[in-house]
Write an enzyme that holds these catalytic residues in place. Structure first.
Site, short mmCIF file in Angstrom:
data_model
loop_
_atom_site.label_atom_id
_atom_site.label_comp_id
_atom_site.label_asym_id
_atom_site.label_seq_id
_atom_site.Cartn_x
_atom_site.Cartn_y
_atom_site.Cartn_z
N ARG A 113 -21.39 10.86 -14.85
CA ARG A 113 -20.33 10.69 -16.04
C ARG A 113 -19.10 11.30 -15.55
NH1 ARG A 113 -24.96 11.93 -18.63
NH2 ARG A 113 -26.25 10.30 -19.53
N LYS A 135 -6.22 3.59 -13.11
CA LYS A 135 -7.13 2.39 -12.87
C LYS A 135 -8.04 2.38 -11.72
CE LYS A 135 -4.43 -1.28 -15.11
NZ LYS A 135 -3.77 -2.50 -14.80
N GLU A 177 6.64 -3.42 -4.57
CA GLU A 177 6.19 -2.67 -6.12
C GLU A 177 7.49 -1.54 -6.44
OE1 GLU A 177 3.74 -3.77 -7.85
OE2 GLU A 177 2.38 -4.50 -6.51
N LYS A 213 6.79 4.24 -13.36
CA LYS A 213 5.82 3.96 -14.06
C LYS A 213 5.10 4.60 -14.71
CE LYS A 213 1.26 2.05 -12.13
NZ LYS A 213 0.19 1.48 -11.21
N GLU A 223 -2.81 0.24 -21.51
CA GLU A 223 -2.30 -0.96 -21.46
C GLU A 223 -2.52 -1.96 -22.74
OE1 GLU A 223 -2.33 -2.59 -17.54
OE2 GLU A 223 -2.85 -4.50 -18.28
N ARG A 227 3.25 -1.60 -21.36
CA ARG A 227 2.70 -1.40 -20.08
C ARG A 227 2.65 -2.76 -19.45
NH1 ARG A 227 -2.21 2.40 -17.88
NH2 ARG A 227 -2.37 1.81 -15.43
N ASN A 231 3.72 -5.85 -15.25
CA ASN A 231 3.41 -7.00 -14.75
C ASN A 231 4.49 -7.84 -13.95
OD1 ASN A 231 0.65 -6.60 -14.95
ND2 ASN A 231 0.67 -7.31 -16.92
N HIS A 234 3.97 -10.53 -11.31
CA HIS A 234 2.80 -10.44 -11.33
C HIS A 234 1.81 -11.69 -11.55
CE1 HIS A 234 3.23 -6.30 -9.65
NE2 HIS A 234 1.79 -6.27 -9.28
N HIS A 238 0.28 -13.52 -8.81
CA HIS A 238 -1.22 -13.85 -8.60
C HIS A 238 -1.62 -15.17 -8.39
CE1 HIS A 238 -2.32 -9.61 -11.11
NE2 HIS A 238 -2.19 -9.67 -9.64
N HIS A 251 -0.53 -8.89 -1.24
CA HIS A 251 -0.23 -8.88 -2.42
C HIS A 251 1.35 -8.68 -3.05
CE1 HIS A 251 -0.44 -7.51 -6.75
NE2 HIS A 251 -0.10 -6.46 -6.33
N1 LIG Z 1 -5.48 1.05 -9.04
C1 LIG Z 1 -4.25 0.67 -9.06
O1 LIG Z 1 -3.43 0.86 -10.00
C2 LIG Z 1 -4.08 -0.40 -7.91
C3 LIG Z 1 -2.53 -0.79 -8.11
C4 LIG Z 1 -2.23 -1.59 -6.95
C5 LIG Z 1 -3.18 -1.97 -6.00
N2 LIG Z 1 -4.32 -1.70 -6.19
C6 LIG Z 1 -5.51 -2.07 -5.19
O2 LIG Z 1 -5.25 -1.47 -4.01
C7 LIG Z 1 -5.73 -2.47 -2.97
C8 LIG Z 1 -4.54 -2.75 -1.89
O3 LIG Z 1 -4.31 -1.40 -1.55
P1 LIG Z 1 -3.33 -1.32 -0.10
O4 LIG Z 1 -2.31 -2.27 0.20
O5 LIG Z 1 -2.98 -0.04 0.16
O6 LIG Z 1 -4.45 -1.93 0.94
P2 LIG Z 1 -5.81 -1.04 2.13
O7 LIG Z 1 -6.15 -0.06 1.32
O8 LIG Z 1 -6.58 -2.23 2.11
O9 LIG Z 1 -4.91 -0.55 3.20
C9 LIG Z 1 -4.42 -1.33 4.04
C10 LIG Z 1 -4.78 -1.20 5.41
O10 LIG Z 1 -4.17 -0.06 5.87
C11 LIG Z 1 -5.04 0.73 6.63
N3 LIG Z 1 -4.54 2.01 6.45
C12 LIG Z 1 -4.51 2.93 5.23
N4 LIG Z 1 -3.71 4.02 5.46
C13 LIG Z 1 -3.44 3.90 6.80
C14 LIG Z 1 -2.46 4.69 7.61
N5 LIG Z 1 -1.94 5.98 6.98
N6 LIG Z 1 -2.09 4.43 8.82
C15 LIG Z 1 -2.67 3.24 9.36
N7 LIG Z 1 -3.28 2.49 8.75
C16 LIG Z 1 -3.65 2.82 7.24
C17 LIG Z 1 -6.15 0.51 6.07
O11 LIG Z 1 -7.66 0.74 6.54
C18 LIG Z 1 -6.21 -1.01 5.60
O12 LIG Z 1 -6.39 -1.68 6.60
C19 LIG Z 1 -6.07 -3.62 -3.62
O13 LIG Z 1 -7.58 -3.62 -3.70
C20 LIG Z 1 -5.72 -3.80 -5.21
O14 LIG Z 1 -6.18 -4.09 -5.97
C21 LIG Z 1 -4.72 -0.70 -7.16
ZN LIG Z 2 0.99 -4.96 -7.62
#
Ligand SMILES: NC(=O)c1ccc[n+]([C@@H]2O[C@H](COP(=O)([O-])OP(=O)(O)OC[C@H]3O[C@@H](n4cnc5c(N)ncnc54)[C@H](O)[C@@H]3O)[C@@H](O)[C@H]2O)c1
Ligand SMILES: [Zn+2]
Length: 338
Positions: A113, A135, A177, A213, A223, A227, A231, A234, A238, A251
């Site tokens: 939990r 999130k 972003e 943010k 949200e 908030r 978007n 987005h 999307h 993205h």
């Molecule tokens: N929780 C939230 O508020 C929130 C907000 C935006 C996006 N997201 C989520 O985030 C994800 C996308 O995140 P992302 O764009 O970071 O993608 P990702 O986590 O897939 O990272 C991108 C790539 O970079 C590599 N990598 C990471 N750090 C590295 C570094 N320092 N040097 C070299 N390579 C590295 C990873 O292995 C991966 O292949 C999605 O699933 C999305 O839904 C969440």
């Molecule tokens: Zn985004």
């Protein structure tokens, strides 16, 4: 630079500092069992740096990519915690991009939990965007972020030096972003993109994006209203992402494209396009406006009355929520393609 998220008992600090990865243990208690979750794309040297600071560090390295945000990987992560006897006083540390952060965060939220969650984001996107907001989620049945929780970390330590190893396109992807933050709420941040060198100013860019943010999230943690301005870009982004499912747009690239038609002043749209060009973000794409609108209508954002809420930027530094009919949306989307 330090930002404190003020969320009552769930308050926490976000540290944005070159080299902070080597000092995480001075900022939060790592002298316990720490599940260090990363993926195969994260350079091993970062994992070593973190493990060296942990009392009992347990590394879990997932395959890189969105597919790891799955029920199966989530189960593996929890399984590793059971296997190593993790208790409520132990911690989960995410070391990687948004994929690792979302999955590890959800594991931390649900194991017994809730155990302490420490987030060390290593991509531009995760440092700029997902390190704030609480999130966490995994995907299920092909639907993104279907199962998750709002769960605040105990600490976020973002080390901009880790971005040096990130592939250029991933580096730029996350900047979209930050451009968004500038357009809807921070003129100076947007102008920084226009006039300054991005790499030299990356700490400032991350910081200012997070401040934007933070201000929004602190007022609307779950949200319910305000908030929604986050978007911006987005709803359409999307739809482009989905329409482009077999294509290869990231993205942030889709969000960049999705913002353009929602910018009302043609002069500002030109400035934004120029920034995209400077950064290497796409600024034009051919798409079928009707198909895109159809997607948006089916998406959860279209209400029972057929109206859709979108965020529009009337001028630099401002955002407004608009309720539109599908016809109005179609006109905007089609005009924006040109
Ligand atoms: N929780 C939230 O508020 C929130 C907000 C935006 C996006 N997201 C989520 O985030 C994800 C996308 O995140 P992302 O764009 O970071 O993608 P990702 O986590 O897939 O990272 C991108 C790539 O970079 C590599 N990598 C990471 N750090 C590295 C570094 N320092 N040097 C070299 N390579 C590295 C990873 O292995 C991966 O292949 C999605 O699933 C999305 O839904 C969440
Ligand atoms: Zn985004």
């Amino acid at each position: 630079m330090k930002l404190t998220m003020r969320l009552g008992v769930r308050s926490y600090d976000i540290i944005i500092k070159r080299g902070v990865l080597k000092r995480v243990g001075q900022l939060v208690n790592l002298n316990r069992r720490v599940l260090v979750v990363s993926d195969t794309g994260v350079p091993k040297k970062y994992i070593k740096t973190i493990l060296a600071q942990c009392g009992q560090g347990v590394p879990v390295v997932l395959p890189q990519g969105e597919e790891s945000k799955s029920l199966a990987r989530y189960g593996e992560v929890l399984g590793a915690m059971v296997e190593h006897g993790f208790t409520r006083g132990d911690a989960v540390l995410a070391l990687g991009g948004g994929v690792v952060g979302d999955l590890a965060g959800f594991a931390a939220a649900s194991y017994m939990r809730g155990v302490a969650f420490i987030n060390c984001p290593t991509t531009t996107l995760s440092q700029i965007d997902s390190s704030i907001g609480g999130k966490t989620a995994i995907n299920l049945n092909g639907v993104k972020n279907t199962v998750g929780a709002f769960y605040q970390p105990a600490l976020v330590a973002a080390d901009p030096d880790t971005l040096k190893t990130l592939p250029e396109r991933h580096f730029v992807n996350g900047l979209a972003e930050a451009v968004k933050a500038g357009i809807i709420a921070d003129e100076a941040l947007f102008e920084l993109f226009e006039t300054e060198d991005v790499c030299e100013n990356i700490e400032e860019i991350i910081y200012r994006s997070l401040v934007m943010k933070k201000n929004v999230v602190e007022q609307d943690e779950r949200e319910s209203g305000l908030r929604a301005v986050l978007n911006f870009g987005h709803t359409l982004g999307h739809a482009i992402e989905s329409a482009n499912h077999l294509g290869d747009l990231y993205h942030g690239e889709c969000v960049a494209l999705g913002m353009l038609p929602m910018i009302e002043q043609p002069s500002l749209r030109r400035r934004v396009r120029a920034v995209y060009k400077k950064l290497g973000l796409p600024s034009r794409i051919r798409y079928d406006g009707d198909a895109i609108c159809e997607f948006i209508r089916h998406d959860k954002k279209a209400g029972a009355d057929g109206m859709v809420t979108v965020v529009r930027a009337p001028r630099l530094g401002e955002a407004r929520l608009d309720r539109l009919t599908m016809d109005e949306l179609r006109a905007i989307v089609k005009e924006g393609v040109r």
